[in-house]
Design an enzyme around this catalytic site. Structure first.
Site, PDB file in Angstrom:
ATOM      1  N   CYS A 114       0.820  -1.224   0.000  1.00 42.73           N
ATOM      2  CA  CYS A 114       0.000   0.000   0.000  1.00 42.73           C
ATOM      3  C   CYS A 114       0.849   1.267   0.000  1.00 42.73           C
ATOM      4  CB  CYS A 114      -0.924   0.007   1.216  1.00 42.73           C
ATOM      5  SG  CYS A 114      -2.011  -1.404   1.253  1.00 42.73           S
ATOM      6  N   HIS A 264      -3.749   7.115   1.183  1.00 42.09           N
ATOM      7  CA  HIS A 264      -4.021   5.744   0.760  1.00 42.09           C
ATOM      8  C   HIS A 264      -5.452   5.392   1.164  1.00 42.09           C
ATOM      9  CE1 HIS A 264      -3.940   1.531   0.187  1.00 42.09           C
ATOM     10  NE2 HIS A 264      -3.919   1.240   1.471  1.00 42.09           N
ATOM     11  N   ASN A 294     -10.069  -1.008  -1.825  1.00 40.83           N
ATOM     12  CA  ASN A 294      -8.633  -0.765  -1.626  1.00 40.83           C
ATOM     13  C   ASN A 294      -7.871  -1.341  -2.821  1.00 40.83           C
ATOM     14  OD1 ASN A 294      -5.975  -0.723  -0.830  1.00 40.83           O
ATOM     15  ND2 ASN A 294      -6.338  -1.638   1.194  1.00 40.83           N
TER      16      ASN A 294
HETATM   17  N1  ACO Z   1     -19.143  -9.446   6.725  1.00 40.86           N
HETATM   18  C1  ACO Z   1     -19.827  -9.681   7.844  1.00 40.86           C
HETATM   19  N2  ACO Z   1     -19.223  -9.978   9.035  1.00 40.86           N
HETATM   20  C2  ACO Z   1     -17.894 -10.033   9.035  1.00 40.86           C
HETATM   21  C3  ACO Z   1     -17.127  -9.812   7.880  1.00 40.86           C
HETATM   22  C4  ACO Z   1     -17.806  -9.501   6.683  1.00 40.86           C
HETATM   23  N3  ACO Z   1     -17.169  -9.253   5.536  1.00 40.86           N
HETATM   24  N4  ACO Z   1     -15.823  -9.944   8.203  1.00 40.86           N
HETATM   25  C5  ACO Z   1     -15.760 -10.242   9.510  1.00 40.86           C
HETATM   26  N5  ACO Z   1     -17.016 -10.303  10.018  1.00 40.86           N
HETATM   27  C6  ACO Z   1     -17.438 -10.579  11.376  1.00 40.86           C
HETATM   28  C7  ACO Z   1     -16.441 -11.407  12.154  1.00 40.86           C
HETATM   29  O1  ACO Z   1     -16.623 -12.761  11.913  1.00 40.86           O
HETATM   30  C8  ACO Z   1     -16.737 -10.999  13.568  1.00 40.86           C
HETATM   31  O2  ACO Z   1     -17.881 -11.686  13.986  1.00 40.86           O
HETATM   32  P1  ACO Z   1     -18.036 -12.150  15.539  1.00 40.86           P
HETATM   33  O3  ACO Z   1     -18.035 -10.899  16.331  1.00 40.86           O
HETATM   34  O4  ACO Z   1     -19.332 -12.872  15.531  1.00 40.86           O
HETATM   35  O5  ACO Z   1     -16.839 -13.025  15.819  1.00 40.86           O
HETATM   36  C9  ACO Z   1     -17.116  -9.530  13.441  1.00 40.86           C
HETATM   37  O6  ACO Z   1     -17.496  -9.341  12.078  1.00 40.86           O
HETATM   38  C10 ACO Z   1     -15.965  -8.622  13.772  1.00 40.86           C
HETATM   39  O7  ACO Z   1     -14.800  -9.115  13.085  1.00 40.86           O
HETATM   40  P2  ACO Z   1     -13.440  -8.416  13.141  1.00 40.86           P
HETATM   41  O8  ACO Z   1     -12.457  -9.117  12.266  1.00 40.86           O
HETATM   42  O9  ACO Z   1     -13.109  -8.204  14.585  1.00 40.86           O
HETATM   43  O10 ACO Z   1     -13.821  -7.086  12.426  1.00 40.86           O
HETATM   44  P3  ACO Z   1     -13.390  -5.637  12.778  1.00 40.86           P
HETATM   45  O11 ACO Z   1     -14.389  -4.996  13.619  1.00 40.86           O
HETATM   46  O12 ACO Z   1     -11.961  -5.578  13.221  1.00 40.86           O
HETATM   47  O13 ACO Z   1     -13.460  -4.976  11.331  1.00 40.86           O
HETATM   48  C11 ACO Z   1     -11.947  -4.415   9.567  1.00 40.86           C
HETATM   49  C12 ACO Z   1     -12.690  -5.527  10.273  1.00 40.86           C
HETATM   50  C13 ACO Z   1     -12.972  -3.494   8.898  1.00 40.86           C
HETATM   51  C14 ACO Z   1     -11.034  -4.960   8.511  1.00 40.86           C
HETATM   52  C15 ACO Z   1     -11.177  -3.630  10.652  1.00 40.86           C
HETATM   53  O14 ACO Z   1     -10.341  -4.482  11.387  1.00 40.86           O
HETATM   54  C16 ACO Z   1     -10.379  -2.533  10.105  1.00 40.86           C
HETATM   55  O15 ACO Z   1     -10.886  -1.474   9.825  1.00 40.86           O
HETATM   56  N6  ACO Z   1      -9.043  -2.764   9.967  1.00 40.86           N
HETATM   57  C17 ACO Z   1      -8.157  -1.835   9.362  1.00 40.86           C
HETATM   58  C18 ACO Z   1      -7.369  -2.539   8.359  1.00 40.86           C
HETATM   59  C19 ACO Z   1      -7.863  -2.358   6.960  1.00 40.86           C
HETATM   60  O16 ACO Z   1      -8.783  -1.655   6.649  1.00 40.86           O
HETATM   61  N7  ACO Z   1      -7.148  -2.997   6.094  1.00 40.86           N
HETATM   62  C20 ACO Z   1      -7.355  -2.854   4.705  1.00 40.86           C
HETATM   63  C21 ACO Z   1      -6.239  -3.408   3.954  1.00 40.86           C
HETATM   64  S1  ACO Z   1      -4.685  -3.097   4.615  1.00 40.86           S
HETATM   65  C22 ACO Z   1      -4.139  -1.634   4.132  1.00 40.86           C
HETATM   66  O17 ACO Z   1      -4.361  -1.195   3.054  1.00 40.86           O
HETATM   67  C23 ACO Z   1      -3.351  -0.841   5.097  1.00 40.86           C
END
Ligand code: ACO
Length: 337
Positions: A114, A264, A294
């Protein structure tokens, strides 16, 4: 003579096929509401044919070269940033060079995910300022859709990524007025490999055994990106805010003087958090993740091109850019467009 590096041409290309969150609902156990709330993404473009990464890069490059008012023969170096290469080796830049019908010019593939575009801009700036090169083509291009786990197991990652390419031409010009000239003013690059496994594709790789991948690894899905999303979120916001502040200091500009922020596009929430941490008005940030997802190395040049087309980015504006990604790598740039 003193030189400056000017971004003289910008171009982008996304494959025509749009996949909305509702399309994903049909194949993954997910919802439009979940994706929009957590990421801001509404839709992304995914190739649905044999298109390769260098094909996308070619389209974006031709437009950037044309918009620079140059002929492709004027390009004397290509820097290609991608994490989804056409082949394991040689680098995708070599395939692009051949498709452009160019021969002998230097080609450099970089693997900073990225942060690839910021690294490429910094490298191009150094080559231009040294006097060795005149017109460097930078390409950020990704085809994620062919490498995502499109089963419910991969839903936490697969909903995030889109395909697309952006390109810019950086040209050598004479420095006349350091305060007013269009030029790259400062860039800063960072990495911390201690976090390499927080966002990575494990296999295939020579660290994975004699054949680089086994059937067990394939069954486990190790050929797909794995991400610790919460760790990425925490580090991305901290590092992007830090390096934006320090690059502005190096460039001797106040954050308030910046006309436009090109971040980004990993996640709308990351960018909102960075804006909040630095008291940047949200309207000064040009986000495109809603429609592209992304696109990793492509997000910044793709956003730059859209901002120009929308009339938001105009010649002479002061721009600050920052990125964070796998590695971990992060970096920032200040330039007058
Ligand atoms: N749809 C529905 N539910 C989902 C999905 C989905 N696509 N993905 C995960 N879940 C569920 C999980 O199973 C979990 O369920 P549970 O509570 O019953 O166990 C719940 O949602 C929460 O899961 P987490 O993995 O803890 O999700 P989180 O709240 O952390 O959100 C996300 C995920 C959006 C990716 C978040 O961690 C985030 O914003 N991270 C930043 C990193 C990022 O955006 N990376 C992008 C690429 S990297 C880069 O470019 C830098």
């Amino acid at each position: 003579m003193k030189y400056r590096s000017e971004i003289t041409g910008v171009g982008s290309y996304v494959p025509p096929k749009v996949f909305t969150n509702f399309d994903l609902e049909k194949i993954l156990d997910t919802t439009d509401e979940w994706i929009q709330q957590r990421t801001g993404i509404i839709e992304r473009h995914w190739v649905d044919d044999e298109t390769s990464n260098s094909d996308l890069g070619l389209e974006a490059s031709l437009l950037a070269i044309k918009n620079a008012g140059l002929d492709k023969k004027d390009i004397d170096m290509i820097i290609y940033a991608t994490l989804s290469p056409d082949h394991e080796f040689p680098g995708t830049g070599c395939f692009l060079q051949a498709k452009l019908g160019l021969h002998e010019i230097a080609v450099l593939d970089i693997r900073q995910q990225c942060t690839g575009f910021i690294y490429a801009l910094s490298i191009a700036d150094k080559f231009i300022l040294s006097g060795s090169h005149k017109n460097i083509l930078i390409v950020g291009s990704e085809i994620h859709s062919k490498g995502l786990d499109k089963t419910p197991r991969g839903r936490n990652v697969s909903v995030l990524f889109g395909d697309g390419a952006g390109a810019v031409v950086v040209s050598r010009k004479e420095l006349l007025d350091s305060k007013k000239d269009s030029r790259v003013i400062a860039t800063q690059l960072f990495a911390d490999g201690a976090f390499a496994k927080e966002l990575w594709i494990e296999a295939p790789g020579v660290a994975c055994g004699n054949d680089r991948i086994s059937k067990e690894m394939l069954d486990e899905g190790l050929q797909y990106p794995q991400m610790n999303g919460k760790t990425v979120f925490v580090h991305a916001t901290k590092r992007m805010a830090e390096c934006l502040g320090s690059v502005c200091q190096e460039a001797n500009v106040n954050l308030a003087d910046v006309d436009l922020f090109l971040f980004h596009q990993a996640n709308l929430r990351i960018n909102s958090k960075v804006a909040e941490m630095l008291s940047i008005p949200e309207e000064k940030i040009f986000n495109t993740i809603q429609n592209y997802g992304n696109t990793t190395a492509a997000t910044i040049p793709l956003g730059m091109d859209d901002a120009i087309k929308a009339g938001v980015l105009k010649k002479g504006m002061l721009v600050a850019s920052a990125a964070f990604g796998s590695g971990f790598t992060w970096g920032s740039a200040v330039f007058r467009y």
